[in-house]
Design an enzyme around this catalytic site. Structure first.
Site, PDB file in Angstrom:
ATOM      1  N   LYS A 290      34.168  30.831  34.046  1.00 48.23           N
ATOM      2  CA  LYS A 290      33.393  29.640  33.693  1.00 48.23           C
ATOM      3  C   LYS A 290      33.347  28.716  34.904  1.00 48.23           C
ATOM      4  O   LYS A 290      34.348  28.103  35.275  1.00 48.23           O
ATOM      5  CB  LYS A 290      34.021  28.869  32.531  1.00 48.23           C
ATOM      6  CG  LYS A 290      33.086  27.759  32.051  1.00 48.23           C
ATOM      7  CD  LYS A 290      33.793  26.655  31.281  1.00 48.23           C
ATOM      8  CE  LYS A 290      34.079  25.429  32.115  1.00 48.23           C
ATOM      9  NZ  LYS A 290      32.939  24.748  32.746  1.00 48.23           N
TER      10      LYS A 290
ATOM     11  N   CYS B 243      40.777  18.221  46.790  1.00 45.17           N
ATOM     12  CA  CYS B 243      42.135  18.031  46.256  1.00 45.17           C
ATOM     13  C   CYS B 243      43.060  17.659  47.401  1.00 45.17           C
ATOM     14  O   CYS B 243      44.083  17.028  47.202  1.00 45.17           O
ATOM     15  CB  CYS B 243      42.658  19.315  45.629  1.00 45.17           C
ATOM     16  SG  CYS B 243      41.581  19.955  44.390  1.00 45.17           S
TER      17      CYS B 243
END
Ligand code: UN1
Length: 493
Positions: free
Chosen positions: A173, A282
């Site tokens: 996904k 990140c």
């Protein structure tokens, strides 16, 4: 209008909700395509296909599985520019970084293809005579991967390639914001000859598709990169189901600049780490921990250099800072800036949404620097995920390390110093999964482990050989060729 579809059991198909949502270019609001939305039913079909394909795939010798990965690598290399252009259009990062990201996937594909001829286990001496012992890697089964929009192909490559070379099947996904790059990646898997059912693309929201993946009894592992809240929710539910998870979540990364540092080098590293990818990595530099003696000079240099950072559409080769992903992100970043001001931090530069000079239709936030920030402030603790950096002053390396380690995340850290003793102390004491010496907080290479401590992860690593530990189980095998019963721990003592 271009349509982005699912790919299930080797077929491109529509999600069973029948609904589509737009894919928007964050640089100018232009709708690029629409993406199909899936339901539990699609997830179930994907898992069923994956399960049946994985059985055969696990019997294919790993070097033969790797042949597909070499083709994937070659195709990615051939299409590097084309994919980078799509990536920049739907995600917003500047084109040079788009190219860099596709290169990261190419590197990963060649690297994991090489693993096809390694996937090493161990042989270990048995404690008994005429007995042979070894450990071998076996696939986990069906792997669910849930990937973010900020590195839509690199992170998908970190997860899907080691999963496939180790003999697993994948249900993927991708983020709803970046389905076009996902589609290109899957097309490459298809063209490279990956047998049907081994990679399945299921587009849709986290709450529907992501949850269905976590719940599905035949998905054995969820590998997720994204926010802390979602990671916690996945882990909670997966824990109840005794499902394996590999989680890669936030960061609050700091660059420490000591009094003996090369300041110009540190300035380059800070600007690149804080404002590259508009701060949406990140690994982005979100804090600068600076020694009191050089604080003013560092600030001066940062302010003068920040002016050189041209903002705009990432497809323009001269642009250095692109848009952020969407208007919700823009508002969240602005909210943090207001919080910082209320907390008493001093805004050195930036601090506003840009809606002028042709940037009206995109999601642009001015590169922002706060100073006189203290470690207790929210802007010093929480992940902002935008072009905002906070300067915190300290008086020693020890204090810098303490501030660096005081946050709940532990992904990346960096230190600028010319003192070798400081270097080794920092390497030991900085509590992050990645440490840079005299370089900024971004720029991880794929053949090293990627991940972090504390709230950043759950002990697993993406990329590097360490990734194989996520996508394989260890099997211990004993071969007794003595022809008699030999009781371990008993007959030999
Ligand atoms: C991320 O932001 O989740 O080290 C990935 C880096 C890149 C990967 C970042 N190679 O900044």
């Amino acid at each position: 209008m271009k349509k982005v579809l699912n790919y299930i059991n080797g077929e491109w198909c529509e999600g069973s909700s029948g609904k589509y949502i737009p894919v928007t270019n964050p640089a100018n609001g232009q709708v690029l395509a629409e993406v199909t939305q899936s339901t539990n039913e699609d997830v179930d079909r994907a898992v069923t296909a994956a399960k049946s394909a994985q059985k055969e795939w696990s019997l294919v010798p790993a070097p033969e599985r790797a042949e597909v990965l070499y083709k994937v690598a070659n195709l990615l290399k051939e299409r590097k520019e084309e994919i980078a252009q799509i990536l920049t259009s739907e995600m917003g990062k500047v084109i040079d970084e788009g190219r860099g990201e596709v290169q990261e996937a190419i590197d990963m594909a060649y690297y994991m293809a090489g693993e096809g001829r390694r996937l090493f286990g161990d042989t270990i001496p048995s404690e008994l005579r005429n007995k042979f012992a070894m450990s071998i890697r076996v696939p986990v089964g069906v792997v669910g991967i849930i990937t973010p929009w900020n590195f839509p192909i690199a992170i998908a490559s970190w997860k899907s390639l080691p999963a496939l070379v180790s003999g697993n099947a994948v249900v993927w996904k991708p983020a709803t914001e970046t389905p076009m790059v996902a589609q290109e990646f899957v097309k490459i898997y298809e063209e490279a000859g990956l047998p049907k059912g081994l990679i399945n693309l299921v587009n849709g929201s986290g709450s529907v598709v992501g949850s269905a993946m976590v719940e599905h009894p035949q998905i054995n592992l969820i590998s997720f990169t994204g926010s802390n809240e979602v990671g916690k929710a996945i882990n909670g539910r997966a824990g109840e189901l005794l499902k394996k998870t590999s989680l890669e979540m936030g960061g609050k990364n700091a660059v420490t600049v000591l009094e003996d540092a090369d300041l110009d080098l540190a300035v380059e590293g800070i600007l690149w780490g804080a404002f590259g990818t508009a701060g949406q990595r990140c690994t982005a530099t979100s804090r600068v921990i600076v020694h009191n003696e050089i604080k003013v000079e560092l600030e001066k240099k940062l302010i003068s250099r920040i002016k050189e950072l041209k903002m705009g559409d990432g497809l323009d080769e001269t642009v250095k800072v692109g848009p952020v992903i969407n208007s919700a992100a823009l508002e969240r970043i602005d909210e943090y800036v207001k919080i910082g001001q209320k907390e008493g931090a001093k805004l050195l530069t930036g601090g506003q949404i840009i809606k002028e000079n042709g940037l009206e239709k995109g999601n642009y936030y001015a590169p922002t620097i706060f100073t006189d920030v203290t470690p207790e402030m929210r802007i010093a603790k929480e992940e902002i995920f935008g072009p905002v950096v906070s300067i915190i002053t300290v008086n020693s390396l020890e204090e810098a390390v303490e501030v660096n380690n005081s946050v709940e995340f532990g992904l990346s850290s960096a230190i600028y110093t010319a003192n070798v003793n400081n270097v080794f102390a920092a390497m030991r004491d900085l509590d992050t999964g990645i440490v840079y010496i005299n370089a900024g907080t971004t720029g991880a290479e794929i053949h090293l482990p990627f991940g972090g401590t504390k709230g950043t992860g759950n002990g697993h690593r993406d990329s590097g050989v360490a990734a194989l530990d996520v996508y394989t189980e260890w099997k211990a095998v004993y071969v007794d060729f003595s022809g008699k019963l030999q009781r371990a721990q008993i007959d030999n003592y």
